[in-house]
Scaffold this motif. Structure first.
Motif, short mmCIF file in Angstrom:
data_model
loop_
_atom_site.label_atom_id
_atom_site.label_comp_id
_atom_site.label_asym_id
_atom_site.label_seq_id
_atom_site.Cartn_x
_atom_site.Cartn_y
_atom_site.Cartn_z
N ILE A 27 0.83 -1.21 0.00
CA ILE A 27 0.00 0.00 0.00
C ILE A 27 0.86 1.25 0.00
CG2 ILE A 27 -1.60 1.35 1.42
CD1 ILE A 27 -2.98 -1.34 2.10
N THR A 28 1.88 1.30 0.86
CA THR A 28 2.70 2.51 0.93
C THR A 28 3.43 2.74 -0.39
OG1 THR A 28 3.88 3.83 2.55
CG2 THR A 28 4.99 1.82 1.84
N HIS A 29 3.90 1.66 -1.03
CA HIS A 29 4.62 1.82 -2.30
C HIS A 29 3.70 2.29 -3.42
CE1 HIS A 29 8.46 0.77 -0.79
NE2 HIS A 29 8.13 -0.48 -0.49
N LEU A 30 2.39 2.07 -3.29
CA LEU A 30 1.45 2.62 -4.28
C LEU A 30 1.46 4.15 -4.25
CD1 LEU A 30 -1.62 0.21 -3.89
CD2 LEU A 30 -0.04 0.36 -5.83
N GLY A 31 1.86 4.72 -3.12
CA GLY A 31 1.93 6.17 -3.00
C GLY A 31 3.29 6.76 -3.28
N ASP A 32 4.28 5.93 -3.56
CA ASP A 32 5.64 6.44 -3.80
C ASP A 32 5.67 7.44 -4.96
OD1 ASP A 32 6.55 4.81 -1.77
OD2 ASP A 32 7.62 3.41 -3.06
N ALA A 33 6.21 8.61 -4.66
CA ALA A 33 6.40 9.69 -5.65
C ALA A 33 5.11 10.09 -6.37
CB ALA A 33 7.49 9.31 -6.66
N GLY A 34 3.98 9.67 -5.84
CA GLY A 34 2.70 10.02 -6.47
C GLY A 34 2.49 9.39 -7.84
N ILE A 35 3.32 8.40 -8.18
CA ILE A 35 3.30 7.82 -9.53
C ILE A 35 1.92 7.27 -9.90
CG2 ILE A 35 4.24 5.98 -11.02
CD1 ILE A 35 6.12 8.36 -10.64
N LEU A 36 1.30 6.51 -9.01
CA LEU A 36 -0.03 5.96 -9.30
C LEU A 36 -1.01 7.07 -9.63
CD1 LEU A 36 -2.09 3.59 -9.34
CD2 LEU A 36 -2.47 4.08 -6.91
N TRP A 37 -0.96 8.13 -8.85
CA TRP A 37 -1.89 9.24 -9.04
C TRP A 37 -1.57 10.02 -10.32
CZ3 TRP A 37 -5.53 7.69 -6.20
CH2 TRP A 37 -5.30 7.16 -4.92
N HIS A 104 3.22 11.48 0.76
CA HIS A 104 2.36 10.38 0.29
C HIS A 104 0.88 10.73 0.52
CE1 HIS A 104 5.96 7.86 0.16
NE2 HIS A 104 5.25 6.84 -0.30
N THR A 105 0.61 11.26 1.72
CA THR A 105 -0.77 11.58 2.07
C THR A 105 -1.27 12.77 1.27
OG1 THR A 105 -0.39 10.72 4.30
CG2 THR A 105 -2.31 12.14 3.99
N THR A 106 -0.44 13.78 1.11
CA THR A 106 -0.84 14.96 0.34
C THR A 106 -1.23 14.57 -1.09
OG1 THR A 106 0.56 16.43 1.64
CG2 THR A 106 -0.13 17.23 -0.53
N SER A 107 -0.36 13.83 -1.76
CA SER A 107 -0.66 13.46 -3.15
C SER A 107 -1.87 12.54 -3.23
CB SER A 107 0.57 12.82 -3.82
OG SER A 107 0.92 11.61 -3.19
N SER A 108 -1.98 11.62 -2.28
CA SER A 108 -3.11 10.70 -2.30
C SER A 108 -4.44 11.42 -2.11
CB SER A 108 -2.94 9.63 -1.22
OG SER A 108 -1.80 8.84 -1.49
N PHE A 109 -4.48 12.35 -1.18
CA PHE A 109 -5.73 13.07 -0.94
C PHE A 109 -5.99 14.15 -1.99
CE2 PHE A 109 -5.89 10.68 2.86
CZ PHE A 109 -7.24 10.62 3.17
N ALA A 110 -4.95 14.68 -2.60
CA ALA A 110 -5.16 15.62 -3.71
C ALA A 110 -5.86 14.89 -4.85
CB ALA A 110 -3.84 16.21 -4.17
N ALA A 111 -5.31 13.75 -5.23
CA ALA A 111 -5.89 12.98 -6.35
C ALA A 111 -7.25 12.42 -5.98
CB ALA A 111 -4.94 11.86 -6.74
N ALA A 112 -7.36 11.83 -4.80
CA ALA A 112 -8.62 11.20 -4.40
C ALA A 112 -9.75 12.21 -4.29
CB ALA A 112 -8.45 10.45 -3.09
N ALA A 134 -2.25 6.70 3.74
CA ALA A 134 -1.96 7.57 4.88
C ALA A 134 -1.70 6.74 6.14
CB ALA A 134 -3.12 8.53 5.10
N PHE A 135 -2.55 5.76 6.39
CA PHE A 135 -2.36 4.91 7.57
C PHE A 135 -1.04 4.13 7.49
CE2 PHE A 135 -2.74 0.90 9.87
CZ PHE A 135 -2.98 1.38 11.16
N SER A 136 -0.71 3.67 6.29
CA SER A 136 0.52 2.89 6.13
C SER A 136 1.75 3.68 6.56
CB SER A 136 0.69 2.40 4.69
OG SER A 136 1.13 3.44 3.83
#
Length: 181
Positions: A27-37, A104-112, A134-136
Motif C-alpha cells: 500500500i505505501t509503495h502505491l503512494g511512492d512519488a505520487g506515480i499511481l496518481w 504520500h498523504t498529500t498526493s493521495s488526498f489531492a488525487a482522491a 496515509a495509515f501505512s
C-alpha cells in the motif's frame, strides 16, 4: 507535540504482524512519488469525456507537491518518528526528507479528492486507497499523526482549489461563447 504522538504510533505497532507488514508495504509503495496518481491523471487525459478530470488531478498533485515538498517540509524541518525511536525496526528504507507534512498523504488526498468530486465511481475507491496509504505511513513509523492530518488537509485543499479554478475557467469560456453568439 512529538511526545504526544509517539504513543499513538506505538499503539499502532501493537497490531503489526507479517501479513499486515506485507500489505502495508504494498500500500505505501502505491503512494511512492505520487506515480499511481500521476498515471491516473495522465490516463484520464486520453479520454475526451474525462480530460478535464485528468487536468484537475494533475494540477492538484502539482500544487500539493509545491506546498508540501518544496515549501513546508523544508520550512518546518520536522524529524521523523523513526529518528526519535530507533528501536522500531523499519520495513522500508528510511526516507531522506523531512517528516511534516506527509507527501504520500498529500498526493493521495489531492488525487482522491479531485477524483471523488469529478467522478464518484473512481473517486470512492481512490479515497479508500488514500486513507490506506496515509495509515501505512504511520504503521511504518515514518510519519506522525499530525503529518498525516496536514497531508489530508493540504491535499484535499489543493484539489478543491483546482476544482474552483477550473469552474471559473469554464464560466469564463461560457461567457466568451455567449458574447460571440
Amino acid at each position: 507535540m512529538n511526545q504526544l504522538e509517539l504513543p499513538i504510533l506505538d499503539a499502532i505497532q501493537t497490531i503489526k504482524n507479517p501479513i499486515l507488514d506485507t500489505i502495508m508495504l504494498v500500500i505505501t509503495h502505491l503512494g511512492d512519488a505520487g506515480i499511481l496518481w500521476i498515471l491516473t491523471g495522465v490516463a484520464l487525459l486520453f479520454f475526451k469525456k474525462y480530460r478535464k478530470n485528468g487536468l484537475i488531478v494533475l494540477f492538484s498533485l502539482l500544487a500539493g507537491l509545491l506546498i508540501t515538498n518544496i515549501v513546508l517540509k523544508n520550512a518546518v524541518a520536522r524529524i521523523r518518528p523513526c529518528d526519535l525511536n530507533a528501536t522500531v525496526e523499519l520495513l522500508i528504507e528510511r526516507p531522506h526528507d523531512w517528516s511534516f507534512p506527509s507527501g504520500h498523504t498529500t498526493s493521495s488526498f489531492a488525487a482522491a479528492t479531485a477524483l471523488l468530486y469529478t467522478n464518484k465511481k473512481i473517486g470512492v475507491p481512490a479515497l479508500i486507497l488514500a486513507i490506506l496509504i496515509a495509515f501505512s505511513r504511520m504503521y511504518l513509523y515514518v510519519h506522525f499523526p499530525t503529518d498525516i492530518l496536514a497531508g489530508i488537509i493540504i491535499g484535499a485543499g489543493c484539489a478543491l482549489l483546482m476544482i474552483l479554478i477550473f469552474k471559473k475557467i469554464d464560466l469564463f469560456i461560457l461567457k466568451k461563447k455567449a458574447e460571440k453568439a
